[in-house]
Write a protein that holds these residues in place. Structure first.
Motif, mmCIF file in Angstrom:
data_model
loop_
_atom_site.group_PDB
_atom_site.id
_atom_site.type_symbol
_atom_site.label_atom_id
_atom_site.label_comp_id
_atom_site.label_asym_id
_atom_site.label_seq_id
_atom_site.Cartn_x
_atom_site.Cartn_y
_atom_site.Cartn_z
ATOM 1 N N SER A 192 0.846 -1.204 0.000
ATOM 2 C CA SER A 192 0.000 0.000 0.000
ATOM 3 C C SER A 192 0.875 1.245 0.000
ATOM 4 N N PRO A 193 1.495 1.555 -1.116
ATOM 5 C CA PRO A 193 2.353 2.751 -1.153
ATOM 6 C C PRO A 193 1.526 4.031 -1.029
ATOM 7 N N TRP A 194 2.141 5.050 -0.437
ATOM 8 C CA TRP A 194 1.521 6.371 -0.320
ATOM 9 C C TRP A 194 2.335 7.342 -1.192
ATOM 10 N N PRO A 195 2.126 7.353 -2.499
ATOM 11 C CA PRO A 195 3.002 8.127 -3.394
ATOM 12 C C PRO A 195 2.974 9.632 -3.118
ATOM 13 N N GLY A 196 1.856 10.166 -2.648
ATOM 14 C CA GLY A 196 1.799 11.592 -2.366
ATOM 15 C C GLY A 196 2.389 11.974 -1.027
ATOM 16 N N PHE A 197 2.672 10.975 -0.218
ATOM 17 C CA PHE A 197 3.141 11.218 1.133
ATOM 18 C C PHE A 197 4.643 10.983 1.252
ATOM 19 N N PHE A 198 5.151 10.013 0.463
ATOM 20 C CA PHE A 198 6.573 9.673 0.496
ATOM 21 C C PHE A 198 7.189 9.840 -0.889
ATOM 22 N N THR A 199 8.484 10.054 -0.917
ATOM 23 C CA THR A 199 9.217 10.098 -2.178
ATOM 24 C C THR A 199 9.466 8.668 -2.652
ATOM 25 N N LEU A 200 10.035 8.529 -3.841
ATOM 26 C CA LEU A 200 10.350 7.207 -4.369
ATOM 27 C C LEU A 200 11.367 6.485 -3.506
ATOM 28 N N ASP A 201 12.173 7.238 -2.753
ATOM 29 C CA ASP A 201 13.165 6.637 -1.865
ATOM 30 C C ASP A 201 12.575 6.253 -0.514
ATOM 31 N N GLY A 202 11.262 6.499 -0.333
ATOM 32 C CA GLY A 202 10.625 6.148 0.919
ATOM 33 C C GLY A 202 10.742 7.192 2.000
ATOM 34 N N GLN A 203 11.204 8.398 1.661
ATOM 35 C CA GLN A 203 11.331 9.463 2.653
ATOM 36 C C GLN A 203 10.096 10.365 2.616
ATOM 37 N N PRO A 204 9.687 10.905 3.761
ATOM 38 C CA PRO A 204 8.547 11.830 3.767
ATOM 39 C C PRO A 204 8.824 13.039 2.865
ATOM 40 N N ARG A 205 7.805 13.462 2.136
ATOM 41 C CA ARG A 205 7.973 14.613 1.253
ATOM 42 C C ARG A 205 8.163 15.900 2.046
ATOM 43 N N SER A 206 7.634 15.917 3.253
ATOM 44 C CA SER A 206 7.783 17.109 4.086
ATOM 45 C C SER A 206 7.956 16.686 5.532
ATOM 46 N N MET A 207 8.881 17.336 6.222
ATOM 47 C CA MET A 207 9.112 17.047 7.632
ATOM 48 C C MET A 207 8.509 18.121 8.525
ATOM 49 N N THR A 208 7.787 19.049 7.927
ATOM 50 C CA THR A 208 7.187 20.130 8.722
ATOM 51 C C THR A 208 5.786 19.732 9.140
ATOM 52 N N CYS A 209 5.388 20.204 10.293
ATOM 53 C CA CYS A 209 4.054 19.920 10.817
ATOM 54 C C CYS A 209 3.217 21.195 10.744
ATOM 55 N N PRO A 210 2.105 21.192 10.049
ATOM 56 C CA PRO A 210 1.285 22.404 9.967
ATOM 57 C C PRO A 210 0.724 22.775 11.329
ATOM 58 N N SER A 211 0.393 24.040 11.465
ATOM 59 C CA SER A 211 -0.172 24.517 12.724
ATOM 60 C C SER A 211 -1.496 23.822 12.992
ATOM 61 N N THR A 212 -1.685 23.381 14.227
ATOM 62 C CA THR A 212 -2.927 22.694 14.593
ATOM 63 C C THR A 212 -3.891 23.630 15.313
ATOM 64 N N GLY A 213 -3.535 24.914 15.417
ATOM 65 C CA GLY A 213 -4.415 25.849 16.096
ATOM 66 C C GLY A 213 -5.663 26.153 15.284
ATOM 67 N N LEU A 214 -6.739 26.540 15.978
ATOM 68 C CA LEU A 214 -8.002 26.871 15.331
ATOM 69 C C LEU A 214 -8.495 28.206 15.860
ATOM 70 N N ASN A 215 -9.180 28.963 14.986
ATOM 71 C CA ASN A 215 -9.752 30.219 15.480
ATOM 72 C C ASN A 215 -11.073 29.934 16.193
ATOM 73 N N GLU A 216 -11.408 30.830 17.095
ATOM 74 C CA GLU A 216 -12.584 30.608 17.935
ATOM 75 C C GLU A 216 -13.871 30.600 17.130
ATOM 76 N N GLU A 217 -13.886 31.312 16.002
ATOM 77 C CA GLU A 217 -15.092 31.347 15.173
ATOM 78 C C GLU A 217 -15.449 29.951 14.652
ATOM 79 N N ASP A 218 -14.416 29.202 14.207
ATOM 80 C CA ASP A 218 -14.676 27.846 13.724
ATOM 81 C C ASP A 218 -15.127 26.937 14.854
#
Length: 841
Positions: free
Chosen positions: A586-612
């Motif tokens: 079950s490869p995840w082509p959009g998540f990992f590169t062909l070498d099996g490394q994550p395409r991104s090592m950054t974590c997006p902000s998990t904060g939410l605004n109070e309106e949402d």
């Protein structure tokens, strides 16, 4: 009414085109079954005055005669009485006597009626023949010639059913005798043995039933409670001459048998002391699987997901999935260094994902073989979950594009409870994959255990009867019968979208593995196996005798595949490093590169605004559908939620709502599954509202948050932990962009799902470089529920995570953060909040 139907049937004229003819036999009948003694070929004459134009008049006369025989002319009276008494067509009518006829002549005409068999006997005989036909449909498989070794009855019962005509004396069971064999009987609508004929002599009826049900195919289907499905199966197996193959189809079958057989022989020559769990004794599995895939591709399927135990896995990878042979051969080199972190796994546990052209249909098809641990049937629900996910993501709501094939061993299929759990998910709305083809490699032995000691049921496949799945038993030494059955199985799945089982009754030429000695425990069986001619040799000799191929062509086919294997073996010697990631199911082509490394090592902000958060809270505390009446107690719960939103406070249920809602806004699909998760064990969640006035009318407020949100799936599962957790694990394998959660009723309920945790979740990345974002929710509390429900035993999970001294489980983090991070950080961690409920991510 019965007499009326019988007489009406006898009144139908039988034309010359309906003459009963002898059908040539393609194979000799079984020695123990009834033999044809004489052919019936006499033409049947029609009544001279019956035709389409006179039928209405005859029918009126018949009804009048039924009410009062004296109300019709004497000639009609004699005719109807003769026909009703069983007179042969063409003899019931007698010309009325002339006016000058003497009384003695008239009495002679009337005496003919008195000499005919009585009406009751005629009716009884026809009913007996219908019962006989039904007996073959129900129990014919018990006398089918299924064991290629000829030493064991596949149903573990050497006795013969009393109602199957294996000798002429058994006709007495039905009140018939040998003198009835050449009598003509009209066939009921529940059989297709007549072909274009509506009536057959009893001798021919028995012969055709034996050809359909008592040869190398045994059909179990009469327990199915759907008439259309039963009729469909009858037509597939009873129609005379239906199992025909063209010469081209026979040559293709032979070529596939060559590849299957020579692959195992090549491995044996090169690595004779290596365990490989070869397919010898059931080489026909490869053409069987390829037939199912070919027919399914023809019907529109473009993605097949497979699960199987270790026996024959390398052969399936090579000749069905089409894994490069050099990649398989290099697995036998113990000097190769692994390029991936982790322990890796033995070669006969690995999976594969491959997209290729199907040469028969000339259509693209994707094949995925899921990696499997030593727990033979543990992958069953995982395959089903992955199949469901792929169907979900491509919008395949009827299973026309994506399907699953599950392979089983006979001992495991009968012995392991997960098989039953998986079957019981097959028709549930949130779990159905719209039909699975099950193929059982029935070696008639489990390691060293005789089947008579391994199961209480007649067949290893009897568990499938609980879901009305037809079961096709077939002698694996008859390749054409196997291929025909597999075609029917694929058509059944395409037509009815229900499960179906193919039971390949075969044998295991070697021991449990190539190093094992089976003569210790099964001496008589293996003496017979040593003398058994391989199926390839048998089939090749048959085709040569038929003139389909000649000896040089056969030898050329063998040499061609041997050359392919030798060249691949030479290339495999150039491999220096073993890449397990090349074996991902079950490869995840959009998540990992062909070498099996994550395409991104950054974590997006998990904060939410109070309106949402406020918006999600307002939806969570309302009913977003008009004219929808909810329970009064639920109204108070929703009102309390609304007050918490206004006061800027949350409880567990509202926090979960906000976490889910924020992910749905970002387009991340969420699936929450488990026992009673829709309401929640503690009556706290209420994600599905029920109208109190309209049955089965429900509302899921979470799907009314945003115009373009991702869908939210919440589904109560069956009362299963092992099967359902395996299913959700498989669902989570398909995509990294989803949050898939399984919630146990109480934390300790993961006890019976421990196999999935121990064999797939914890070591999956180390063994197979498999990523998975499954989240386990294990609620528990100290509310007087006793010692069982007072702990989710988190120490088990801490122990599973202690292989890396630099990584520790996270404690005390916000629930929403854990759920969000689960998308990016698959693995095990746990969080405990003040209410003493644990969520494991």
């Amino acid at each position: 009414m019965l007499n009326l139907r019988t007489c009406a049937a006898k009144l139908r004229p039988l034309t010359a085109s309906q003459t009963v003819k002898t059908i040539s036999q393609h194979r000799p009948a079984a020695p123990r079954t009834f033999q044809q003694l004489r052919c019936y070929s006499a033409p049947v004459a029609a009544e001279p005055f019956l035709s389409g134009t006179s039928s209405n008049y005859v029918e009126e006369m018949y009804y009048a005669w039924l009410e009062n025989p004296k109300s019709v002319h004497k000639s009609w009276d004699i005719f109807f009485r003769n026909a009703n008494a069983g007179a042969a067509p063409g003899t019931a009518y007698q010309s009325p006597p002339p006016l000058t006829t003497s009384l003695s002549t008239l009495s002679q005409a009337q005496s003919l009626v008195q000499t005919q068999p009585n009406v009751d006997k005629l009716v009884e005989d026809h009913l007996a023949v219908q019962s006989l036909i039904r007996a073959y449909q129900i129990r014919g498989h018990h006398v089918a010639q299924l064991d290629p070794l000829g030493i064991l009855d596949a149903d573990l019962d050497s006795s013969l059913p009393a109602d199957i005509i294996t000798s002429t004396d058994k006709l007495g069971f039905y009140g018939l005798d040998e003198s009835d064999l050449d009598k003509v009987f009209h066939l009921p609508t529940t059989t297709f043995i007549g072909g274009n004929e509506s009536a057959l002599p009893l001798r021919e009826i028995i012969r055709r039933l034996e050809m359909a049900y008592c040869q190398h195919i045994g059909v179990e289907f009469m327990f199915i409670n759907d008439l259309e499905q039963c009729q469909w199966i009858r037509q597939k197996f009873e129609t005379p001459g239906i199992m025909q193959f063209t010469n081209e189809e026979k040559r293709t079958l032979l070529a596939r048998l060559v590849r299957s057989t020579r692959f195992e022989e090549f491995l044996h020559r090169k690595w004779s002391s290596e365990k490989r769990f070869g397919l010898e004794g059931c080489e026909v599995l490869i053409p069987a699987l390829k037939t199912i895939i070919d027919k399914s591709s023809e019907k529109g399927v473009d993605y097949v997901i497979m699960g199987m135990p270790h026996r024959g896995r390398l052969n399936v990878l090579a000749n069905v999935i089409r894994k490069e042979l050099e990649q398989i051969f290099c697995q036998f080199d113990s000097k190769l260094e692994a390029a991936d972190e982790g322990s890796g796994d033995v070669k006969y546990h690995l999976g594969m994902y491959h997209r290729r052209i199907n040469r028969v249909t000339d259509r693209n098809i994707t094949l995925s073989l899921v990696a499997n641990p030593s727990h033979l049937e543990a992958a069953d629900p995982v395959v089903q979950g992955k199949t469901k996910a792929e169907q979900f993501y491509c919008g395949d709501t009827e299973g026309k594009k994506v399907m699953s094939i599950l392979l089983h061993g006979d001992a495991a299929f009968a012995g392991q409870g997960i098989v039953y759990e998986t079957f019981h998910l097959s028709d549930l709305p949130s779990y159905t994959t719209h039909g699975t083809v099950h193929v059982v490699v029935n070696n008639q032995i489990g390691f060293t255990t005789d089947p008579r000691m391994a199961r209480s049921s007649p067949y290893p496949t009897d568990v499938a009867r609980v879901v009305n799945a037809p079961i096709f038993h077939v002698n694996a030494d008859d390749p054409e019968a196997v291929v025909y059955v597999c075609n029917v199985a694929a058509e059944w799945r395409s037509t009815f979208h229900k499960d179906v089982v193919v039971d390949l009754v075969c044998y295991r030429r070697n021991g449990h593995n190539e190093m094992d000695e089976p003569m210790f425990t099964q001496p008589l069986m293996y003496k017979q196996i040593r003398k058994q001619k391989p199926v390839l040799q048998k089939y090749a000799e048959l085709l040569i005798s038929q003139g389909v191929v000649n000896q040089p062509e056969y030898e050329e086919e063998i040499a061609k595949y041997d050359k392919i294997c030798e060249e691949a073996h030479a290339r495999s010697k150039d491999e220096k490093i073993l890449h397990i990631k090349h074996w991902l199911d079950s490869p995840w082509p959009g998540f990992f590169t062909l070498d099996g490394q994550p395409r991104s090592m950054t974590c997006p902000s998990t904060g939410l605004n109070e309106e949402d958060l406020t918006h999600i809270g307002e939806v969570a505390s309302s009913v977003p559908v008009e004219d929808f009446t909810i329970h009064g107690g639920l109204s108070r719960i929703l009102k309390t939620r609304g007050e918490m939103v206004k006061n800027r406070t949350v409880d567990w249920a509202l926090a979960e709502y906000m976490a889910f809602g924020s992910l749905l806004k970002e387009g991340i699909h969420i699936r929450l599954s488990g026992q009673d998760v829709e309401r929640g064990t503690f009556s706290h969640r209420h994600h599905v509202l029920h109208d109190q006035n309209v049955d089965k009318r429900t509302c899921i407020p979470m799907n009314h948050l945003w115009p373009n949100q991702a869908p939210y799936t919440v589904c109560n599962s069956s009362l299963s932990e092992y099967g359902v957790l395996g299913f959700e694990l498989g669902f989570a394998m398909a995509s990294p962009n989803a949050l898939v959660l399984w919630e146990a009723q109480f934390g300790d309920f993961h006890n019976t799902a421990q196999c999935i945790i121990d064999q797939f979740i914890c070591p999956g990345q180390a063994k197979w470089v498999r990523q998975n974002g499954i989240v386990l929710l294990l609620p528990h509390g100290m509310e007087g529920m006793g010692p069982e429900h007072s702990s989710a035993r988190p120490e088990r999970f801490l122990q599973m995570c202690n292989d890396d001294p630099d990584v520790f489980p996270v404690s005390g983090g916000p629930y929403g953060v854990v759920l969000s991070l689960a998308l990016l950080c698959p693995g095990l961690g746990w969080v405990e909040n003040s209410s003493s409920r644990v969520g494991l991510a």
